[in-house]
Scaffold this motif. Structure first.
Motif, short mmCIF file in Angstrom:
data_model
loop_
_atom_site.label_atom_id
_atom_site.label_comp_id
_atom_site.label_asym_id
_atom_site.label_seq_id
_atom_site.Cartn_x
_atom_site.Cartn_y
_atom_site.Cartn_z
N THR A 283 33.35 -3.09 -7.08
CA THR A 283 32.93 -1.86 -7.75
C THR A 283 31.68 -1.35 -7.05
O THR A 283 30.69 -2.07 -6.95
CB THR A 283 32.66 -2.10 -9.23
N ARG A 284 31.74 -0.13 -6.55
CA ARG A 284 30.64 0.43 -5.78
C ARG A 284 30.34 1.85 -6.24
O ARG A 284 31.25 2.59 -6.66
CB ARG A 284 30.98 0.46 -4.28
N PRO A 285 29.07 2.27 -6.16
CA PRO A 285 28.75 3.67 -6.44
C PRO A 285 29.25 4.55 -5.30
O PRO A 285 29.47 4.08 -4.17
CB PRO A 285 27.22 3.67 -6.52
N VAL A 286 29.42 5.81 -5.60
CA VAL A 286 29.91 6.75 -4.60
C VAL A 286 28.95 6.85 -3.42
O VAL A 286 29.36 7.12 -2.28
CB VAL A 286 30.16 8.12 -5.25
N SER A 287 27.67 6.61 -3.65
CA SER A 287 26.68 6.69 -2.57
C SER A 287 26.85 5.59 -1.53
O SER A 287 26.27 5.67 -0.45
CB SER A 287 25.27 6.62 -3.15
N LYS A 288 27.64 4.55 -1.83
CA LYS A 288 27.85 3.44 -0.91
C LYS A 288 29.20 3.50 -0.21
O LYS A 288 29.60 2.53 0.44
CB LYS A 288 27.72 2.12 -1.65
N ILE A 289 29.91 4.61 -0.34
CA ILE A 289 31.17 4.77 0.37
C ILE A 289 31.13 6.07 1.16
O ILE A 289 30.39 6.99 0.81
CB ILE A 289 32.38 4.75 -0.58
N CYS A 290 31.90 6.14 2.22
CA CYS A 290 31.94 7.32 3.08
C CYS A 290 33.40 7.68 3.35
O CYS A 290 34.24 6.80 3.59
CB CYS A 290 31.24 7.05 4.41
N LEU A 291 33.68 8.97 3.31
CA LEU A 291 35.01 9.44 3.68
C LEU A 291 35.14 9.46 5.19
O LEU A 291 34.16 9.62 5.92
CB LEU A 291 35.25 10.83 3.11
N LEU A 292 36.34 9.29 5.70
CA LEU A 292 36.58 9.33 7.14
C LEU A 292 36.39 10.75 7.65
O LEU A 292 36.58 11.73 6.90
CB LEU A 292 37.98 8.83 7.44
N PRO A 293 36.02 10.92 8.94
CA PRO A 293 35.82 12.27 9.47
C PRO A 293 37.04 13.16 9.36
O PRO A 293 36.94 14.35 9.12
CB PRO A 293 35.44 12.02 10.94
#
Length: 310
Positions: A283-293
């Protein structure tokens, strides 16, 4: 292609002065793959040597775009004269004529025309300069460091391999170069060890690890886009492949996971997600994930549908 530099190299013996060198940067317009070559000076001869090394490793290209530098103009003229020379081998001349390189020069005083390679130089050069500082490396050590930096730049994720929920692989520029994802040789972490206590090859690895730590966090931050109120917001979706930010990730390690559950708040905004990775659920906050380019076609269609509905 373009140059960055100069950079200082360690002299062959202690009484000699440090020597200057430059880095030739080749960027593919189609795949955004990067190739770095260490060049001794800005002469035409050195550039032709770098160009031949590039062609020998990556293949002959049909077109080259560059700034209007004198060394590039000299290289184009010298290659043209070489093909027209009567004493040149007829077979090689015919091959060069059939696969000739068309050179495009930017207008004078128009460096902004090369935005693609200027962005590539900026992404690596500023961290390289900060990490290197006043340290000087020998020619072979600097060449090793630049090759590892090139490998880092070509390992960045671009797009998911597929929409399969069990597939966590991503397409990178390295796939277009060697057919698979680029790998790094496992090495001990020497970031916290003082520079003067390391051997020569360990000093190179320390600079490489420091640059990776700076660059991959900055690159991840650029993927976390923030939209204005007049632009449609970024919609997170289940089964979407994302990059997990990890400040302690070793070089060439990009942790990926699939979103299996969204946890929206009372206002309907999702700030927490549950991810499924090859090693388990997190479980992670949105600030710790990145969408692909670049998103997959299925994700683009769903995002477009959500934007039209809002």
């Amino acid at each position: 292609m373009d140059y960055w530099g100069p950079i200082q190299l360690k002299p062959p013996h202690r009484r000699a002065a440090p020597t200057k060198a430059y880095v030739a940067v080749f960027v593919c317009f189609a795949t955004k793959a990067v190739h770095l070559e260490l060049v001794g000076d800005l002469s035409t001869a050195k550039f032709i040597e770098a160009l031949r090394r590039f062609v020998s490793r990556r293949g002959l290209c049909s077109e080259i775009y560059s700034d209007n530098g004198r060394n590039f103009i000299g290289a184009a003229n010298e290659l043209r004269q070489l093909v027209k020379t009567k004493g040149h081998n007829q077979q090689i001349a015919q091959e060069c004529a059939d696969n000739g390189i068309q050179w495009h020069f930017n207008p004078p005083k128009a460096s902004h025309f090369g935005g693609l390679w200027e962005a590539t130089i900026s992404s690596a050069q500023k961290h390289f300069v900060r990490v290197l500082g006043t340290h000087t490396l020998a020619y072979d050590s600097m060449e090793t460091l630049l090759t590892q930096i090139e490998c880092c730049l070509n390992s960045r994720p671009i797009v998911p391999m597929s929409d399969d929920a069990n597939d966590y692989e991503v397409l990178t520029p390295g796939h277009f170069l060697v057919g698979t994802a680029l790998k790094a040789v496992p090495d001990n972490n020497v970031i916290d060890i003082p520079f003067n206590r390391l051997r020569q090859w360990q000093q190179t690895q320390k600079l490489y690890q420091q640059l990776w730590k700076r660059w991959h966090l900055e690159y991840s931050s650029t993927l976390q886009t923030r939209t204005k109120w007049y632009n449609p917001p970024v919609h997170l979706q289940e089964n979407q492949l994302v990059i997990i930010k990890d400040e302690n990730a070793p070089p060439m390690s990009w942790k990926t996971g699939r979103i299996i559950q969204l946890h929206p708040g009372d206002d309907g905004t999702t700030r927490v997600v549950t991810l499924l990775t090859p090693t388990g659920r997190y479980t992670r906050p949105v600030s710790k994930i990145c969408l692909l380019p670049i998103s997959s076609p299925l994700e683009r269609n769903e995002s477009l549908t959500c934007a039209k509905s809002t």
